[in-house]
Motif scaffolding. Structure first.
Motif, mmCIF file in Angstrom:
data_model
loop_
_atom_site.group_PDB
_atom_site.id
_atom_site.type_symbol
_atom_site.label_atom_id
_atom_site.label_comp_id
_atom_site.label_asym_id
_atom_site.label_seq_id
_atom_site.Cartn_x
_atom_site.Cartn_y
_atom_site.Cartn_z
ATOM 1 N N TYR A 146 0.851 -1.186 0.000
ATOM 2 C CA TYR A 146 0.000 0.000 0.000
ATOM 3 C C TYR A 146 0.890 1.240 0.000
ATOM 4 N N SER A 147 0.447 2.282 -0.672
ATOM 5 C CA SER A 147 1.200 3.529 -0.685
ATOM 6 C C SER A 147 0.986 4.243 0.643
ATOM 7 N N THR A 148 2.051 4.803 1.186
ATOM 8 C CA THR A 148 1.936 5.511 2.463
ATOM 9 C C THR A 148 2.007 7.020 2.281
ATOM 10 N N THR A 149 2.123 7.479 1.039
ATOM 11 C CA THR A 149 2.164 8.910 0.770
ATOM 12 C C THR A 149 1.091 9.269 -0.245
ATOM 13 N N LEU A 150 0.684 10.522 -0.221
ATOM 14 C CA LEU A 150 -0.315 11.005 -1.173
ATOM 15 C C LEU A 150 0.384 11.539 -2.424
ATOM 16 N N THR A 151 -0.251 11.342 -3.553
ATOM 17 C CA THR A 151 0.240 11.971 -4.777
ATOM 18 C C THR A 151 -0.111 13.448 -4.704
ATOM 19 N N GLN A 152 0.455 14.264 -5.597
ATOM 20 C CA GLN A 152 0.139 15.695 -5.588
ATOM 21 C C GLN A 152 -1.350 15.925 -5.840
ATOM 22 N N ALA A 153 -1.935 15.143 -6.726
ATOM 23 C CA ALA A 153 -3.366 15.292 -7.024
ATOM 24 C C ALA A 153 -4.211 14.949 -5.801
ATOM 25 N N GLU A 154 -3.866 13.860 -5.091
ATOM 26 C CA GLU A 154 -4.613 13.465 -3.888
ATOM 27 C C GLU A 154 -4.472 14.518 -2.793
ATOM 28 N N GLU A 155 -3.267 15.068 -2.679
ATOM 29 C CA GLU A 155 -3.021 16.102 -1.670
ATOM 30 C C GLU A 155 -3.852 17.360 -1.968
ATOM 31 N N ALA A 156 -3.947 17.740 -3.243
ATOM 32 C CA ALA A 156 -4.734 18.914 -3.636
ATOM 33 C C ALA A 156 -6.214 18.705 -3.324
#
Length: 92
Positions: free
Chosen positions: A60-70
């Motif tokens: 599983y990814s533990t960081t957000l992509t830039q799009a998810e963060e926005a």
């Protein structure tokens, strides 16, 4: 030493190998072994008698992509919770 199987396993390596070698039909093998027809079909098409891993192949990814963060930032602003409340120990 015997093979360790999980609680709902109906087949062993030996049974799986016998299914793969057998020339009998899927339905007759499933009746003979007392297992589901789909199970016989599954083991017939596999190249090995080993169980496949059940855990995720990719972590599983533990960081957000830039799009998810926005998206998250916009949501927090829309609901007026874009800042954490000040705690008693914070300097002003």
């Amino acid at each position: 030493m015997g093979q360790v199987r999980h609680g709902s396993a109906m087949t062993t390596h030996a049974v799986r190998a016998a299914m793969q070698r057998s020339q009998a039909s899927l339905s007759s093998l499933s009746r003979e072994l007392g297992i589901n027809l789909k199970t016989v079909a599954k083991w017939r098409k596999r190249a090995t008698v080993e169980d496949l891993k059940t855990e995720r192949k990719a972590p599983y990814s533990t960081t957000l992509t830039q799009a998810e963060e926005a998206v998250a930032h916009r949501c927090l602003q829309r609901h007026g919770i874009s800042r954490l409340p000040r705690s008693a120990g914070d300097k002003q």
